[in-house]
Design an enzyme around this catalytic site. Structure first.
Site, PDB file in Angstrom:
ATOM      1  N   ALA A  10       0.808  -1.236   0.000  1.00 51.36           N
ATOM      2  CA  ALA A  10       0.000   0.000   0.000  1.00 51.36           C
ATOM      3  C   ALA A  10       0.834   1.276   0.000  1.00 51.36           C
ATOM      4  O   ALA A  10       0.306   2.364   0.179  1.00 51.36           O
ATOM      5  CB  ALA A  10      -0.960  -0.007   1.187  1.00 51.36           C
ATOM      6  N   ARG A  12       2.177   2.530  -2.548  1.00 47.26           N
ATOM      7  CA  ARG A  12       1.962   3.255  -3.819  1.00 47.26           C
ATOM      8  C   ARG A  12       0.906   2.514  -4.651  1.00 47.26           C
ATOM      9  O   ARG A  12       0.424   1.443  -4.265  1.00 47.26           O
ATOM     10  CB  ARG A  12       3.275   3.357  -4.584  1.00 47.26           C
ATOM     11  CG  ARG A  12       3.764   2.008  -5.080  1.00 47.26           C
ATOM     12  CD  ARG A  12       5.092   2.114  -5.800  1.00 47.26           C
ATOM     13  NE  ARG A  12       5.308   0.973  -6.665  1.00 47.26           N
ATOM     14  CZ  ARG A  12       6.461   0.644  -7.247  1.00 47.26           C
ATOM     15  NH1 ARG A  12       7.524   1.398  -7.042  1.00 47.26           N
ATOM     16  NH2 ARG A  12       6.536  -0.405  -8.036  1.00 47.26           N
ATOM     17  N   ASP A  59       7.720  -7.948   4.770  1.00 47.11           N
ATOM     18  CA  ASP A  59       7.718  -8.708   3.515  1.00 47.11           C
ATOM     19  C   ASP A  59       6.634  -9.769   3.660  1.00 47.11           C
ATOM     20  O   ASP A  59       6.729 -10.642   4.540  1.00 47.11           O
ATOM     21  CB  ASP A  59       9.104  -9.353   3.326  1.00 47.11           C
ATOM     22  CG  ASP A  59       9.184 -10.248   2.090  1.00 47.11           C
ATOM     23  OD1 ASP A  59       8.135 -10.548   1.480  1.00 47.11           O
ATOM     24  OD2 ASP A  59      10.309 -10.655   1.760  1.00 47.11           O
ATOM     25  N   VAL A  60       5.614  -9.720   2.815  1.00 51.27           N
ATOM     26  CA  VAL A  60       4.483 -10.646   2.978  1.00 51.27           C
ATOM     27  C   VAL A  60       4.881 -12.109   2.773  1.00 51.27           C
ATOM     28  O   VAL A  60       4.140 -13.014   3.177  1.00 51.27           O
ATOM     29  CB  VAL A  60       3.291 -10.296   2.049  1.00 51.27           C
ATOM     30  CG1 VAL A  60       2.690  -8.941   2.405  1.00 51.27           C
ATOM     31  CG2 VAL A  60       3.690 -10.367   0.575  1.00 51.27           C
ATOM     32  N   SER A 138      -5.591 -10.768 -11.804  1.00 53.88           N
ATOM     33  CA  SER A 138      -5.242  -9.958 -12.983  1.00 53.88           C
ATOM     34  C   SER A 138      -5.870 -10.594 -14.208  1.00 53.88           C
ATOM     35  O   SER A 138      -6.102 -11.814 -14.229  1.00 53.88           O
ATOM     36  CB  SER A 138      -3.719  -9.922 -13.158  1.00 53.88           C
ATOM     37  OG  SER A 138      -3.365  -9.427 -14.436  1.00 53.88           O
ATOM     38  N   TYR A 150       3.713 -14.963 -13.524  1.00 59.18           N
ATOM     39  CA  TYR A 150       2.659 -14.053 -13.041  1.00 59.18           C
ATOM     40  C   TYR A 150       1.265 -14.604 -13.365  1.00 59.18           C
ATOM     41  O   TYR A 150       0.345 -14.550 -12.531  1.00 59.18           O
ATOM     42  CB  TYR A 150       2.884 -12.694 -13.705  1.00 59.18           C
ATOM     43  CG  TYR A 150       2.017 -11.560 -13.244  1.00 59.18           C
ATOM     44  CD1 TYR A 150       2.255 -10.911 -12.032  1.00 59.18           C
ATOM     45  CD2 TYR A 150       0.972 -11.092 -14.042  1.00 59.18           C
ATOM     46  CE1 TYR A 150       1.478  -9.836 -11.636  1.00 59.18           C
ATOM     47  CE2 TYR A 150       0.190 -10.020 -13.656  1.00 59.18           C
ATOM     48  CZ  TYR A 150       0.443  -9.396 -12.452  1.00 59.18           C
ATOM     49  OH  TYR A 150      -0.334  -8.321 -12.058  1.00 59.18           O
ATOM     50  N   LYS A 154      -1.506 -15.467 -10.635  1.00 55.59           N
ATOM     51  CA  LYS A 154      -2.782 -14.747 -10.606  1.00 55.59           C
ATOM     52  C   LYS A 154      -3.971 -15.700 -10.816  1.00 55.59           C
ATOM     53  O   LYS A 154      -5.071 -15.451 -10.298  1.00 55.59           O
ATOM     54  CB  LYS A 154      -2.777 -13.624 -11.639  1.00 55.59           C
ATOM     55  CG  LYS A 154      -1.831 -12.462 -11.274  1.00 55.59           C
ATOM     56  CD  LYS A 154      -2.065 -11.940  -9.862  1.00 55.59           C
ATOM     57  CE  LYS A 154      -1.492 -10.549  -9.636  1.00 55.59           C
ATOM     58  NZ  LYS A 154      -1.637 -10.112  -8.227  1.00 55.59           N
TER      59      LYS A 154
HETATM   60  N1  LIG Z   1      -1.090  -2.125 -12.625  1.00 56.53           N
HETATM   61  C1  LIG Z   1      -1.798  -3.016 -13.297  1.00 56.53           C
HETATM   62  O1  LIG Z   1      -2.101  -2.824 -14.491  1.00 56.53           O
HETATM   63  C2  LIG Z   1      -2.263  -4.296 -12.624  1.00 56.53           C
HETATM   64  C3  LIG Z   1      -3.088  -5.145 -13.369  1.00 56.53           C
HETATM   65  C4  LIG Z   1      -3.534  -6.342 -12.788  1.00 56.53           C
HETATM   66  C5  LIG Z   1      -3.171  -6.651 -11.497  1.00 56.53           C
HETATM   67  N2  LIG Z   1      -2.355  -5.813 -10.794  1.00 56.53           N
HETATM   68  C6  LIG Z   1      -1.997  -6.219  -9.435  1.00 56.53           C
HETATM   69  O2  LIG Z   1      -2.375  -5.213  -8.531  1.00 56.53           O
HETATM   70  C7  LIG Z   1      -1.470  -5.193  -7.430  1.00 56.53           C
HETATM   71  C8  LIG Z   1      -0.883  -3.793  -7.260  1.00 56.53           C
HETATM   72  O3  LIG Z   1      -0.222  -3.427  -8.472  1.00 56.53           O
HETATM   73  P1  LIG Z   1       0.394  -1.964  -8.725  1.00 56.53           P
HETATM   74  O4  LIG Z   1       0.285  -1.703 -10.182  1.00 56.53           O
HETATM   75  O5  LIG Z   1      -0.136  -1.005  -7.748  1.00 56.53           O
HETATM   76  O6  LIG Z   1       1.942  -2.289  -8.426  1.00 56.53           O
HETATM   77  P2  LIG Z   1       3.123  -1.383  -7.846  1.00 56.53           P
HETATM   78  O7  LIG Z   1       4.381  -2.041  -8.298  1.00 56.53           O
HETATM   79  O8  LIG Z   1       2.915   0.055  -8.181  1.00 56.53           O
HETATM   80  O9  LIG Z   1       2.944  -1.554  -6.267  1.00 56.53           O
HETATM   81  C9  LIG Z   1       3.127  -2.808  -5.644  1.00 56.53           C
HETATM   82  C10 LIG Z   1       3.502  -2.588  -4.204  1.00 56.53           C
HETATM   83  O10 LIG Z   1       3.707  -3.884  -3.599  1.00 56.53           O
HETATM   84  C11 LIG Z   1       4.846  -3.810  -2.770  1.00 56.53           C
HETATM   85  N3  LIG Z   1       5.445  -5.134  -2.570  1.00 56.53           N
HETATM   86  C12 LIG Z   1       6.103  -5.886  -3.476  1.00 56.53           C
HETATM   87  N4  LIG Z   1       6.564  -7.008  -2.908  1.00 56.53           N
HETATM   88  C13 LIG Z   1       6.179  -6.974  -1.608  1.00 56.53           C
HETATM   89  C14 LIG Z   1       6.365  -7.857  -0.511  1.00 56.53           C
HETATM   90  N5  LIG Z   1       7.045  -9.011  -0.650  1.00 56.53           N
HETATM   91  N6  LIG Z   1       5.829  -7.504   0.695  1.00 56.53           N
HETATM   92  C15 LIG Z   1       5.162  -6.346   0.843  1.00 56.53           C
HETATM   93  N7  LIG Z   1       4.955  -5.456  -0.167  1.00 56.53           N
HETATM   94  C16 LIG Z   1       5.469  -5.779  -1.375  1.00 56.53           C
HETATM   95  C17 LIG Z   1       5.788  -2.868  -3.519  1.00 56.53           C
HETATM   96  O11 LIG Z   1       6.828  -2.356  -2.668  1.00 56.53           O
HETATM   97  C18 LIG Z   1       4.824  -1.805  -4.048  1.00 56.53           C
HETATM   98  O12 LIG Z   1       4.670  -0.730  -3.144  1.00 56.53           O
HETATM   99  C19 LIG Z   1      -0.437  -6.288  -7.715  1.00 56.53           C
HETATM  100  O13 LIG Z   1      -0.812  -7.487  -7.083  1.00 56.53           O
HETATM  101  C20 LIG Z   1      -0.520  -6.428  -9.209  1.00 56.53           C
HETATM  102  O14 LIG Z   1      -0.061  -7.689  -9.637  1.00 56.53           O
HETATM  103  C21 LIG Z   1      -1.893  -4.650 -11.336  1.00 56.53           C
END
Ligand SMILES: NC(=O)c1ccc[n+]([C@@H]2O[C@H](COP(=O)([O-])OP(=O)(O)OC[C@H]3O[C@@H](n4cnc5c(N)ncnc54)[C@H](O)[C@@H]3O)[C@@H](O)[C@H]2O)c1
Length: 249
Positions: A10, A12, A59-60, A138, A150, A154
């Site tokens: 969360a 970003r 770290d999750v 996704s 991925y 997903k």
């Molecule tokens: N952006 C898209 O188009 C899109 C599309 C489909 C699904 N998603 C999914 O939505 C979610 C959010 O995507 P986003 O675009 O905001 O990505 P992003 O990369 O902007 O943000 C992801 C956040 O997850 C955090 N993170 C990564 N690994 C982690 C860990 N091990 N423990 C804790 N935090 C961790 C990162 O530090 C980052 O702040 C993801 O699961 C992504 O796969 C995104």
């Protein structure tokens, strides 16, 4: 009553938008990400709007870190009964070039991370006889070139979600998945950079393929999450909603 929500990833992007929205909905929100200091922007925005938030570094995919984080959240914010498993990473490559490390990283953050977080939080939900779990899937779950890791993760999130719905339903807990299409975040900006594309041109090309003729925003996903975790959505469980500007199979 004030419910406590945890949103992973969360700091970003989509996670930050969901955290901000759930706080605006009246929840106390744990803003969890890898680096506690990186959560500050989201926490500050929530507090500036009059909400309650706590920055949590974890770290999750790390079992001990997850246990400690959830205990701290329960103590400092209240028993968590809303969980958004949003943390995610990309390690795209064609199958023949994909390393074991890139396979494992993606499995660990999405699947092991969602498992560990949900296992740690479920006891608070069961005790409260109320819970809401939302998992980020996704459109890539349907298959996407260059994303065997991925895509598998997903698709796995969808099976995980449906099984949670079966196991936890009798305790007042629902579980649903959101499967976003193209959402404008640093993740998609990084994908554009990786393939050498200008982000504006990359978004325009994506929008041209989307029925509503635009790419998605983090707020589009936050709105859907807000519905799933709402008090009135208790009969909606085990569902996967594609939030992609048009139908997906
Ligand atoms: N952006 C898209 O188009 C899109 C599309 C489909 C699904 N998603 C999914 O939505 C979610 C959010 O995507 P986003 O675009 O905001 O990505 P992003 O990369 O902007 O943000 C992801 C956040 O997850 C955090 N993170 C990564 N690994 C982690 C860990 N091990 N423990 C804790 N935090 C961790 C990162 O530090 C980052 O702040 C993801 O699961 C992504 O796969 C995104």
């Amino acid at each position: 009553m004030t419910r406590t929500a945890i949103v992973t990833g969360a700091a970003r992007g989509i996670g930050a938008a969901i955290a901000t929205r759930l706080a605006a909905d009246g929840m106390a929100v744990a803003v969890l990400d890898l680096d506690e200091s990186a959560c500050k922007t989201t926490v500050d925005a929530i507090e500036a709007a009059g909400g309650t938030a706590l920055a949590v570094g974890a770290d999750v995919a790390d079992e001990a870190a997850v246990t400690a984080a959830v205990e701290r959240i329960a103590t400092e914010l209240g028993a968590p009964t809303v969980l958004i498993n949003n943390a995610g990473v990309l390690r795209d490559n064609l199958l023949f070039k994909m390393s074991v490390a890139d396979w494992d990283t993606v499995m660990n953050v999405h699947l092991r991370g969602a498992f560990l977080m949900t296992r740690a939080v479920q006891k608070y939900m069961v005790e409260a006889k109320f819970g809401r779990v939302v998992n980020l899937s996704s459109t890539s779950a349907l298959g996407n070139r260059g994303q065997v890791n991925y895509s598998a993760a997903k698709a796995g999130m969808q099976g995980f979600t449906k099984t949670l719905a079966f196991e936890l339903g009798k305790f007042g807990v629902t579980a649903n998945a959101i499967a976003p299409g193209f959402i404008e975040t640093e993740m998609t900006a990084a994908t554009a950079a990786r393939v050498g594309a200008d982000f504006e041109a990359f978004k325009a090309a994506a929008a041209a393929q989307i029925p509503v003729n635009r790419v998605g925003t983090p707020d589009d996903i936050a709105h859907t999450a807000s519905f799933f975790v709402s008090e009135g959505a208790g009969f909606v469980s085990g569902q996967v909603v594609y939030v992609a500007g048009g139908p997906k199979d």
